[in-house]
Design a protein around this motif. Structure first.
Motif: not given
Length: 347
Positions: A107, A131, A145-146, A239, A243, A305
């Protein structure tokens, strides 16, 4: 529609990427070209095993001899491995030879490559990953989200503008509802960072320029049961939340199956309610979303992912096609221009 697929990215590469790509070509007529990027020798050997027909004129192999590992540092490795599958695939978008990029790879490397090669949309300080989570009223998007673990309040204001433009342009939401992830709904709750973000967005909304409705602080349960289109957070928090939600859904599915098979009576009940269980699984299945758009860069970038299956990769390609068709970036640019015009009118 031309999609550049990083065939070497992800925990199960290249198998799931090739299988997902083959499935996407069968399902989506508007996908006219799939640029499969990776080590050509490996891809020629593996493609037939996973249903990808290299004789199909819509399939084009693009050689990229290097691979960025999942544990390698993103930006540094992108600069060092210029012939990696991520870099080469992103170059195709930059050169206009592909309309979108899809990867389940590192990512950090995907984000770094996108920002270095495609650059940010003017007016956006940081790109963010949006996300989607299943909500009673439609998808609720975590943003970020990351992509940006150490965000600033101004970055989250940018996410609010981009996320609302995304909700309007793709899902047709007239006035998207935007909230900030916190540890309580009261205005005074949260860390110093979330309090600063709250104050900044509230001040922005007060100017009358916001293309969204600010609902204030929200909590974890609001992601699923409150009418909420965008939930703002830094990339680290987003994130972890994402998850955790995915893992919870998988665990609940496993536990439910174990309990339903525990006795003949339960098995009979499960057979009767099979349709409901199938629908519930689909609703909570992260594979249905496939990949998440990286908003804020000058191009369509879909990040999947690392543990994606072939189904998830097919849906990631679908997300890329839909993002191009919905002209997501045009909606973001339009929103930013609208705000600038209002600022100019005030001055």
């Amino acid at each position: 529609m031309r999609v550049a697929l990083d065939a070497m990215g992800g925990d199960r590469a290249p198998a799931v990427n090739l299988e997902g790509g083959a499935d996407a070509l069968r399902r989506y007529p508007s996908l006219t070209t799939l640029l499969v990027v990776g080590d050509e020798e490996i891809l020629r050997e593996e493609a037939p095993k996973h249903g990808l027909d290299l004789a199909d004129p819509r399939v084009k192999l693009v050689h990229a001899p290097e691979v960025i590992g999942m544990s390698e540092p993103g930006a540094k490795t992108v600069r060092r491995k210029k012939q990696s599958s991520i870099s080469v695939a992103m170059d195709l978008v930059k050169a206009g030879e592909a309309d979108a990029f899809v990867s389940a790879g590192n990512t950090g490397a995907c984000v770094a490559a996108a920002q270095l090669k495609l650059r940010l949309i003017p007016g956006i300080e940081r790109a963010g990953i949006a996300s989607g989570l299943p909500n009673e009223f439609g998808p609720c998007h975590l943003l970020d989200a990351g992509a940006n673990p150490e965000a600033k309040p101004t970055h989250l204001l940018g996410y609010a503008i981009m996320g609302s433009a995304f909700a309007k342009g793709v899902y047709g939401v007239a006035l998207p509802k935007v909230g900030i992830m916190s540890n309580g709904e009261e205005d005074e709750k949260g860390t110093a960072f979330t309090k600063q973000t709250f104050a900044l967005i509230k001040e922005f909304v007060a100017t009358g320029r916001a293309p969204f409705e600010f609902v204030g602080n929200v909590e974890g349960h609001d992601l699923f049961e409150r009418q909420l289109d965008v939930c703002l957070c830094d990339g680290f928090t987003g994130n972890v939340v994402l998850k955790s939600c995915e893992a919870t859904a998988k665990a609940m599915s496993k536990w439910l199956k174990q309990e339903l098979l525990a006795s003949p009576v339960r098995k009979l009940g499960a057979m009767i309610a099979k349709g409901a269980f199938v629908n519930l699984k689909e609703r909570a299945n992260a594979e249905a979303y496939g990949g998440s758009p990286l908003l804020g860069v000058n191009g369509v970038v879909i990040i999947a992912h690392g543990g994606s299956t072939a189904t998830a990769m097919r849906n990631a390609i679908r997300a890329a096609v839909e993002s191009v068709n919905h002209k997501v970036n045009d909606h973001i640019i339009e929103a930013l221009e609208g705000i600038s015009k209002m600022e100019g009118g005030e001055s």
